[in-house]
Motif scaffolding. Structure first.
Motif, PDB file in Angstrom:
ATOM      1  N   TRP A   1       0.814  -1.224   0.000  1.00 23.34           N
ATOM      2  CA  TRP A   1       0.000   0.000   0.000  1.00 23.34           C
ATOM      3  C   TRP A   1       0.844   1.269   0.000  1.00 23.34           C
ATOM      4  O   TRP A   1       0.480   2.270  -0.623  1.00 23.34           O
ATOM      5  CB  TRP A   1      -0.971   0.020   1.180  1.00 23.34           C
ATOM      6  CG  TRP A   1      -1.732   1.310   1.204  1.00 23.34           C
ATOM      7  CD1 TRP A   1      -1.546   2.367   2.026  1.00 23.34           C
ATOM      8  CD2 TRP A   1      -2.767   1.696   0.280  1.00 23.34           C
ATOM      9  NE1 TRP A   1      -2.400   3.399   1.699  1.00 23.34           N
ATOM     10  CE2 TRP A   1      -3.157   3.005   0.622  1.00 23.34           C
ATOM     11  CE3 TRP A   1      -3.384   1.062  -0.804  1.00 23.34           C
ATOM     12  CZ2 TRP A   1      -4.160   3.695  -0.083  1.00 23.34           C
ATOM     13  CZ3 TRP A   1      -4.375   1.755  -1.504  1.00 23.34           C
ATOM     14  CH2 TRP A   1      -4.744   3.060  -1.139  1.00 23.34           C
ATOM     15  N   ALA A   2       1.964   1.248   0.699  1.00 18.33           N
ATOM     16  CA  ALA A   2       2.773   2.473   0.793  1.00 18.33           C
ATOM     17  C   ALA A   2       3.104   2.999  -0.599  1.00 18.33           C
ATOM     18  O   ALA A   2       3.017   4.202  -0.861  1.00 18.33           O
ATOM     19  CB  ALA A   2       4.046   2.195   1.591  1.00 18.33           C
ATOM     20  N   ARG A   3       3.452   2.072  -1.512  1.00 17.04           N
ATOM     21  CA  ARG A   3       3.783   2.505  -2.870  1.00 17.04           C
ATOM     22  C   ARG A   3       2.548   2.954  -3.635  1.00 17.04           C
ATOM     23  O   ARG A   3       2.589   3.887  -4.437  1.00 17.04           O
ATOM     24  CB  ARG A   3       4.449   1.356  -3.627  1.00 17.04           C
ATOM     25  CG  ARG A   3       5.946   1.392  -3.516  1.00 17.04           C
ATOM     26  CD  ARG A   3       6.550   0.249  -4.277  1.00 17.04           C
ATOM     27  NE  ARG A   3       7.071  -0.754  -3.374  1.00 17.04           N
ATOM     28  CZ  ARG A   3       7.412  -1.989  -3.744  1.00 17.04           C
ATOM     29  NH1 ARG A   3       7.244  -2.373  -4.990  1.00 17.04           N
ATOM     30  NH2 ARG A   3       7.911  -2.825  -2.864  1.00 17.04           N
ATOM     31  N   THR A   4       1.421   2.276  -3.388  1.00 18.84           N
ATOM     32  CA  THR A   4       0.168   2.644  -4.068  1.00 18.84           C
ATOM     33  C   THR A   4      -0.235   4.056  -3.671  1.00 18.84           C
ATOM     34  O   THR A   4      -0.559   4.894  -4.522  1.00 18.84           O
ATOM     35  CB  THR A   4      -0.941   1.649  -3.701  1.00 18.84           C
ATOM     36  OG1 THR A   4      -0.473   0.329  -3.954  1.00 18.84           O
ATOM     37  CG2 THR A   4      -2.194   1.900  -4.509  1.00 18.84           C
ATOM     38  N   GLU A   5      -0.198   4.331  -2.369  1.00 19.62           N
ATOM     39  CA  GLU A   5      -0.611   5.661  -1.904  1.00 19.62           C
ATOM     40  C   GLU A   5       0.330   6.738  -2.429  1.00 19.62           C
ATOM     41  O   GLU A   5      -0.113   7.813  -2.865  1.00 19.62           O
ATOM     42  CB  GLU A   5      -0.685   5.701  -0.367  1.00 19.62           C
ATOM     43  CG  GLU A   5      -1.189   7.039   0.113  1.00 19.62           C
ATOM     44  CD  GLU A   5      -1.469   7.118   1.613  1.00 19.62           C
ATOM     45  OE1 GLU A   5      -1.931   6.123   2.200  1.00 19.62           O
ATOM     46  OE2 GLU A   5      -1.213   8.192   2.177  1.00 19.62           O
ATOM     47  N   ALA A   6       1.623   6.446  -2.426  1.00 19.17           N
ATOM     48  CA  ALA A   6       2.583   7.423  -2.956  1.00 19.17           C
ATOM     49  C   ALA A   6       2.291   7.704  -4.429  1.00 19.17           C
ATOM     50  O   ALA A   6       2.336   8.852  -4.884  1.00 19.17           O
ATOM     51  CB  ALA A   6       4.013   6.918  -2.763  1.00 19.17           C
ATOM     52  N   GLY A   7       1.976   6.651  -5.183  1.00 15.05           N
ATOM     53  CA  GLY A   7       1.654   6.812  -6.605  1.00 15.05           C
ATOM     54  C   GLY A   7       0.413   7.653  -6.814  1.00 15.05           C
ATOM     55  O   GLY A   7       0.365   8.507  -7.709  1.00 15.05           O
ATOM     56  N   LEU A   8      -0.589   7.430  -5.999  1.00 17.41           N
ATOM     57  CA  LEU A   8      -1.835   8.205  -6.109  1.00 17.41           C
ATOM     58  C   LEU A   8      -1.591   9.676  -5.791  1.00 17.41           C
ATOM     59  O   LEU A   8      -2.064  10.575  -6.492  1.00 17.41           O
ATOM     60  CB  LEU A   8      -2.896   7.639  -5.157  1.00 17.41           C
ATOM     61  CG  LEU A   8      -3.494   6.281  -5.528  1.00 17.41           C
ATOM     62  CD1 LEU A   8      -4.294   5.712  -4.355  1.00 17.41           C
ATOM     63  CD2 LEU A   8      -4.374   6.378  -6.768  1.00 17.41           C
ATOM     64  N   ARG A   9      -0.844   9.921  -4.722  1.00 18.17           N
ATOM     65  CA  ARG A   9      -0.586  11.311  -4.319  1.00 18.17           C
ATOM     66  C   ARG A   9       0.179  12.059  -5.404  1.00 18.17           C
ATOM     67  O   ARG A   9      -0.099  13.218  -5.709  1.00 18.17           O
ATOM     68  CB  ARG A   9       0.187  11.349  -2.996  1.00 18.17           C
ATOM     69  CG  ARG A   9      -0.668  11.010  -1.779  1.00 18.17           C
ATOM     70  CD  ARG A   9       0.149  11.093  -0.504  1.00 18.17           C
ATOM     71  NE  ARG A   9      -0.616  10.689   0.673  1.00 18.17           N
ATOM     72  CZ  ARG A   9      -1.396  11.511   1.390  1.00 18.17           C
ATOM     73  NH1 ARG A   9      -1.490  12.786   1.065  1.00 18.17           N
ATOM     74  NH2 ARG A   9      -2.055  11.061   2.441  1.00 18.17           N
ATOM     75  N   ARG A  10       1.143  11.387  -6.011  1.00 20.30           N
ATOM     76  CA  ARG A  10       1.915  12.034  -7.068  1.00 20.30           C
ATOM     77  C   ARG A  10       1.043  12.320  -8.288  1.00 20.30           C
ATOM     78  O   ARG A  10       1.067  13.409  -8.869  1.00 20.30           O
ATOM     79  CB  ARG A  10       3.110  11.132  -7.444  1.00 20.30           C
ATOM     80  CG  ARG A  10       3.996  11.680  -8.541  1.00 20.30           C
ATOM     81  CD  ARG A  10       4.540  13.060  -8.208  1.00 20.30           C
ATOM     82  NE  ARG A  10       5.392  13.040  -7.030  1.00 20.30           N
ATOM     83  CZ  ARG A  10       6.715  12.936  -7.049  1.00 20.30           C
ATOM     84  NH1 ARG A  10       7.349  12.846  -8.190  1.00 20.30           N
ATOM     85  NH2 ARG A  10       7.409  12.930  -5.932  1.00 20.30           N
ATOM     86  N   LEU A  11       0.237  11.329  -8.662  1.00 18.91           N
ATOM     87  CA  LEU A  11      -0.665  11.504  -9.800  1.00 18.91           C
ATOM     88  C   LEU A  11      -1.619  12.676  -9.555  1.00 18.91           C
ATOM     89  O   LEU A  11      -1.897  13.471 -10.454  1.00 18.91           O
ATOM     90  CB  LEU A  11      -1.443  10.199 -10.030  1.00 18.91           C
ATOM     91  CG  LEU A  11      -2.337  10.105 -11.266  1.00 18.91           C
ATOM     92  CD1 LEU A  11      -1.549  10.342 -12.546  1.00 18.91           C
ATOM     93  CD2 LEU A  11      -3.031   8.742 -11.305  1.00 18.91           C
ATOM     94  N   ALA A  12      -2.086  12.789  -8.322  1.00 18.40           N
ATOM     95  CA  ALA A  12      -3.044  13.853  -7.987  1.00 18.40           C
ATOM     96  C   ALA A  12      -2.441  15.243  -8.187  1.00 18.40           C
ATOM     97  O   ALA A  12      -3.150  16.202  -8.476  1.00 18.40           O
ATOM     98  CB  ALA A  12      -3.520  13.691  -6.546  1.00 18.40           C
ATOM     99  N   GLU A  13      -1.122  15.337  -8.051  1.00 18.44           N
ATOM    100  CA  GLU A  13      -0.470  16.644  -8.199  1.00 18.44           C
ATOM    101  C   GLU A  13      -0.205  16.990  -9.658  1.00 18.44           C
ATOM    102  O   GLU A  13       0.078  18.145  -9.980  1.00 18.44           O
ATOM    103  CB  GLU A  13       0.888  16.633  -7.469  1.00 18.44           C
ATOM    104  CG  GLU A  13       0.777  16.617  -5.964  1.00 18.44           C
ATOM    105  CD  GLU A  13       2.112  16.237  -5.306  1.00 18.44           C
ATOM    106  OE1 GLU A  13       3.142  16.160  -6.025  1.00 18.44           O
ATOM    107  OE2 GLU A  13       2.100  15.993  -4.091  1.00 18.44           O
ATOM    108  N   HIS A  14      -0.243  15.985 -10.527  1.00 14.35           N
ATOM    109  CA  HIS A  14       0.265  16.204 -11.886  1.00 14.35           C
ATOM    110  C   HIS A  14      -0.691  15.769 -12.986  1.00 14.35           C
ATOM    111  O   HIS A  14      -0.266  15.623 -14.118  1.00 14.35           O
ATOM    112  CB  HIS A  14       1.603  15.474 -12.050  1.00 14.35           C
ATOM    113  CG  HIS A  14       2.676  15.997 -11.149  1.00 14.35           C
ATOM    114  ND1 HIS A  14       3.424  17.113 -11.434  1.00 14.35           N
ATOM    115  CD2 HIS A  14       3.091  15.574  -9.925  1.00 14.35           C
ATOM    116  CE1 HIS A  14       4.275  17.349 -10.439  1.00 14.35           C
ATOM    117  NE2 HIS A  14       4.089  16.430  -9.511  1.00 14.35           N
TER     118      HIS A  14
END
Ligand code: GTQ
Length: 347
Positions: A223-236
């Motif tokens: 999950w840690a990687r999934t959440e990081a991926g989502l947060r990054r996508l949300a910014e860009h």
């Protein structure tokens, strides 16, 4: 629309004769099985609040030793199908499973595929075909059909996870069965999510005589990687809805044959209106709060809650509060695509 003839219009002796021979007329039931314009879903949207289910699951921990349960699970029963229905939607079985410290759930393999999302507690693991997969909160862990799996728990507190299986489909196919075995001895190695597929977009180079394991190369999505991926996508991503698909890292296809999984992030205050889909869905809240209007019914959710949406549901999600909300969407689009059926309709 033509009004079709009814069973009652037919003479009793004719109805009795049909019954004796083992036939029945289609026309009285024609509109039930082929409703005009769109399907008539049986599933009713429901929210299973974690705060309601958890105490009952903990009580099962006292009432039923794991040896007497094999899998200590309370499954989520679709109210549209009446009490005790072993399905949350047409194709999806969802359960909440409890393992106490020191307990094990014996190895078996079965024809349905399963996936788990860890809801609470640290220290549990699932061994899938000899690989020991640690279970941290939010991790998605696959146990595809035909793969051996047993569960264990070396932590201190109870562990609860959500099971998703394509069990209703296999029951419908009259193809559901399991085979038992003793606990597996795990290999002494890290699982492929930590080694071969540690970096997105990269996979090991293979030799002709040692091809890639294409069916299920990676059984764990931390999950840690999934959440990081989502947060990054949300910014860009220019304010578009933020949703990532769990895919097979060798092929890009869905990670299981019939069930699909996505991770969604709703920014604080964000609303999302997905298209009407022919696939049914179950949403599990990893963290955050909000509400979802599903066919006009408002389901208000918080961390660890789970709620369902029937096929072609009109859905509007909204997060509430100052922090983003993270949900996992479990659905049956991969199955529907394989049979050439999946549909989306604009709203
Ligand atoms: O953990 O293997 O919820 O076999 C239902 C059937 C969990 C499991 C369920 C199972 C399992």
């Amino acid at each position: 629309m033509t009004q079709l003839g009814t069973l009652e219009e037919l003479p009793q002796d004719y109805r009795d004769a049909m019954g004796r021979v083992g036939v029945a007329p289609l026309w009285p039931q024609m509109r039930n099985v082929l409703p005009h314009g769109g399907p008539a879903p049986v599933t009713r949207s429901h929210l299973w609040a974690y705060g309601d289910v958890r105490p009952l699951l903990m009580r099962a921990g006292e009432l039923t030793p794991v040896e007497k349960a094999e899998r200590r699970v309370l499954f989520l029963a679709d109210p549209g199908r009446g009490p005790g229905a072993m399905q949350a939607t047409s194709t999806l079985y969802i359960g909440l499973q409890l393992l106490m410290p020191g307990e094990t759930a014996p190895a078996h393999k079965h024809t349905p595929s399963a996936a788990r999302i860890v809801v609470e507690g640290e220290g549990a693991y699932t061994v899938v075909d000899g690989d020991k997969l640690p279970m941290h909160q939010g991790d998605l862990i696959l146990t595809p059909g035909g793969c051996w799996h047993d569960h264990g728990h070396s932590g201190k507190d109870p562990v609860i996870w959500l099971d998703a299986l394509d069990l209703p489909l296999f029951v419908y196919l009259e193809g559901s069965y399991a085979v038992e075995a003793p606990l597996q001895t795990p290999r002494n190695r890290l699982d492929p999510s930590e080694v071969e597929y540690r970096a997105a977009g990269l996979a090991p180079v293979r030799r002709r005589d040692k091809p890639a394991p294409v069916s299920y190369p990676m059984m764990r999505f931390p999950w840690a990687r999934t959440e990081a991926g989502l947060r990054r996508l949300a910014e860009h991503n220019g304010g578009e809805p933020v949703e990532l698909d769990y895919v097979n890292p060798e092929t890009g296809a869905s990670c299981l044959p019939t069930m699909g999984f996505t991770a969604m992030m709703l920014r604080p205050g964000e609303k999302a209106r997905p298209p009407l889909r022919s696939s049914s869905a179950v949403f599990h809240v990893v963290s955050g709060r909000g509400s979802s209007i599903i066919n006009g019914k408002t389901q208000t959710w918080g961390p660890k809650d789970t709620f369902s949406a029937p096929v072609f549901a009109a859905i509007e999600h909204a997060s509430s509060g100052e922090t983003p909300a993270f949900l996992v969407r479990i659905h049956d689009t991969p199955l529907q695509e394989k049979i050439g059926y999946y549909e989306e309709r604009a709203r």
